[in-house]
Scaffold this motif. Structure first.
Motif, mmCIF file in Angstrom:
data_model
loop_
_atom_site.group_PDB
_atom_site.id
_atom_site.type_symbol
_atom_site.label_atom_id
_atom_site.label_comp_id
_atom_site.label_asym_id
_atom_site.label_seq_id
_atom_site.Cartn_x
_atom_site.Cartn_y
_atom_site.Cartn_z
ATOM 1 N N ILE A 157 -16.372 53.748 8.954
ATOM 2 C CA ILE A 157 -16.287 55.198 9.134
ATOM 3 C C ILE A 157 -15.798 55.868 7.868
ATOM 4 O O ILE A 157 -16.335 56.898 7.434
ATOM 5 C CB ILE A 157 -15.360 55.509 10.324
ATOM 6 C CG1 ILE A 157 -16.004 55.054 11.634
ATOM 7 C CG2 ILE A 157 -15.038 57.003 10.393
ATOM 8 C CD1 ILE A 157 -15.065 55.080 12.821
ATOM 9 N N THR B 7 -18.535 55.948 5.159
ATOM 10 C CA THR B 7 -19.689 56.806 5.455
ATOM 11 C C THR B 7 -19.303 58.268 5.588
ATOM 12 O O THR B 7 -19.987 59.149 5.045
ATOM 13 C CB THR B 7 -20.363 56.341 6.756
ATOM 14 O OG1 THR B 7 -20.756 54.971 6.630
ATOM 15 C CG2 THR B 7 -21.589 57.193 7.061
ATOM 16 N N CYS B 8 -18.212 58.551 6.280
ATOM 17 C CA CYS B 8 -17.844 59.933 6.600
ATOM 18 C C CYS B 8 -16.791 60.503 5.653
ATOM 19 O O CYS B 8 -16.534 61.709 5.677
ATOM 20 C CB CYS B 8 -17.346 60.026 8.038
ATOM 21 S SG CYS B 8 -18.516 59.386 9.256
ATOM 22 N N CYS C 11 -20.418 62.545 12.741
ATOM 23 C CA CYS C 11 -20.641 61.454 11.788
ATOM 24 C C CYS C 11 -19.906 60.197 12.225
ATOM 25 O O CYS C 11 -20.442 59.088 12.147
ATOM 26 C CB CYS C 11 -20.191 61.885 10.391
ATOM 27 S SG CYS C 11 -20.188 60.566 9.149
ATOM 28 N N ARG D 32 -21.741 56.639 13.182
ATOM 29 C CA ARG D 32 -21.428 55.421 12.439
ATOM 30 C C ARG D 32 -20.903 54.332 13.385
ATOM 31 O O ARG D 32 -21.267 53.150 13.249
ATOM 32 C CB ARG D 32 -20.390 55.730 11.355
ATOM 33 C CG ARG D 32 -20.013 54.534 10.482
ATOM 34 C CD ARG D 32 -21.220 53.934 9.808
ATOM 35 N NE ARG D 32 -20.865 52.863 8.903
ATOM 36 C CZ ARG D 32 -21.618 51.803 8.659
ATOM 37 N NH1 ARG D 32 -22.804 51.684 9.260
ATOM 38 N NH2 ARG D 32 -21.222 50.887 7.824
ATOM 39 N N GLN E 199 -23.845 52.932 15.295
ATOM 40 C CA GLN E 199 -24.673 52.083 14.436
ATOM 41 C C GLN E 199 -24.057 50.695 14.286
ATOM 42 O O GLN E 199 -24.755 49.679 14.396
ATOM 43 C CB GLN E 199 -24.829 52.736 13.061
ATOM 44 C CG GLN E 199 -25.646 51.905 12.080
ATOM 45 C CD GLN E 199 -25.671 52.502 10.683
ATOM 46 O OE1 GLN E 199 -25.107 53.584 10.451
ATOM 47 N NE2 GLN E 199 -26.286 51.816 9.748
#
Length: 384
Positions: free
Chosen positions: A215, A218-219, A242, A246, A249
């Motif tokens: 996390i 990505t975020c 987001c 994530r 995923q």
């Protein structure tokens, strides 16, 4: 699949949803009352508060703990260590071993276990966040971060709950042919499997660390639902889409599960929970008399007829059902020695029988030749 089709044809049917088409409020009830949404906003708001400030807002152990006995002797707030949980606030651990001492139970039964009487003070609950009342309990071994959200269980007010515990040990073998476990049990280091969770390694702590790292990468911020470094910025509500994408995923590709092996040794506590009404109707007046001098919050609860005495207290007993324990060990079904012995046994059985049979056939042929030879010799002597 045929079974599902048979159920759909013979048992289930679609509900009547014609009258729900204009119920625009229906989908908003769960969203407005969602604990996750409220917690997200609250956590982001409280992100700048220190742990000391957050702890001061929660339940105080001196007020909450109204009675405590262990091994038949009195115990108190000094026997508990505190930690803060993002969802449940102030939490307390008994017999944590942090002070270098671990209490050992040598006798089974509720008399020699841990007995607690807890005052939950519902008047201090946050209305939008507190959709349920009671306490959450978790059993874990010393040296582990208690993941109370994932592994705890709830106890409702107005009940006396008896938790009979059984101890279990599990040992596994490393390597791809077995559980592919890890011996990493020491406290985590930077870049470790359970970097954000101090104490001994657990698979859940490793998975939570993996999710948080994914996390953050990505975020650009940390989810409030997992532990995060002190320097990390907590994700604001506007970015949480987001975070959820994530998370989903990583759950779908099973990446964290693959990178977090099971520990090669772990202990577990299996429990049986039973409950009864507490206090009883006849005991309530006596209990109220005992509690009148315990503090202003309790006195207020005693005089509040809307809540009632029973709805403000939880009685808990934790004890070993017996001192036997289960031990599960992972072992190969056949060792190298077993394999060599099995092969040798089969070779000795089947090849040995073939050789004996072959010798016996040769012996039979020889004997037959001797008989024919003797008969032929006798015929020649007679003819002469």
């Amino acid at each position: 699949m045929a079974v599902i089709e048979d159920l759909a044809r013979e048992f289930y049917s679609r509900p009547n949803v014609e009258g729900i088409a204009n119920m625009s409020w229906f989908n908003n009830v769960g969203e407005a009352a969602s604990e996750k949404t409220v917690l997200l906003n609250l956590t982001h708001t409280l992100a700048n508060y220190t742990l000391t400030q957050l702890s001061a807002m929660g339940h105080d152990i001196q007020e909450m703990l109204q009675e405590c006995t262990f091994l038949g002797s009195n115990c108190g707030p000094k026997d508990f260590y505190q930690f803060y949980d993002k969802l449940y606030g102030n939490c307390y651990t008994f017999n944590s071993g942090i002070d270098g001492q671990v209490e050992v139970i040598t006798t089974p039964g509720s008399t020699f276990g841990l007995s607690l009487t807890l005052f939950i003070n519902q008047s201090a609950y946050v209305p939008a966040l507190s959709t349920q009342a009671g306490v959450r309990i978790m059993l874990h071994r010393q040296g582990e971060v208690p993941l109370i959200t994932e592994d705890g269980f709830n106890l409702s007010p107005g009940t006396k709950s008896a938790v009979a515990v059984k101890y279990i040990e599990v040992s596994r073998q490393p390597g791809s042919m077995f559980s592919n476990c890890t011996h990493q049990m020491a406290p985590p280091q930077d870049g470790g499997l359970h970097e954000f969770y101090p104490g001994n390694y657990t698979q859940k702590a490793c998975i939570n660390t993996c999710l948080q790292k994914g996390i953050m990468s990505t975020c650009g911020c940390a989810s409030p639902f997992y532990r995060y470094p002190p320097t990390a910025e907590v994700c604001p509500p506007i970015v949480f889409d987001c975070v959820e994408r994530r998370e989903l995923q990583m759950f779908n590709d099973n990446s964290c599960q693959k990178s977090c092996p099971l520990p090669c040794w772990e202990s577990q506590y299996q429990y049986t929970l039973s409950a009864s009404q507490w206090p009883s109707n006849s005991y309530k007046p006596y209990l109220a008399k005992l509690l009148k001098e315990r503090g202003s919050s309790i006195l207020s609860a005693l005089t509040d007829e809307t809540v009632g005495l029973a709805q403000e207290f939880v009685k808990l007993e934790v004890f070993y059902d017996n001192l036997n324990y289960l031990q599960y060990s992972e072992k190969q079904s056949m060792t190298v020695e077993d394999l060599v012995g099995a092969i040798g046994g089969h070779l000795g059985l089947w090849i040995g029988m073939s050789i004996l049979s072959f010798v016996e056939v040769i012996e039979l042929i020889v004997d037959l030749l001797k008989v024919f030879a003797g008969a032929f010799s006798n015929n020649r002597v007679k003819n002469s």
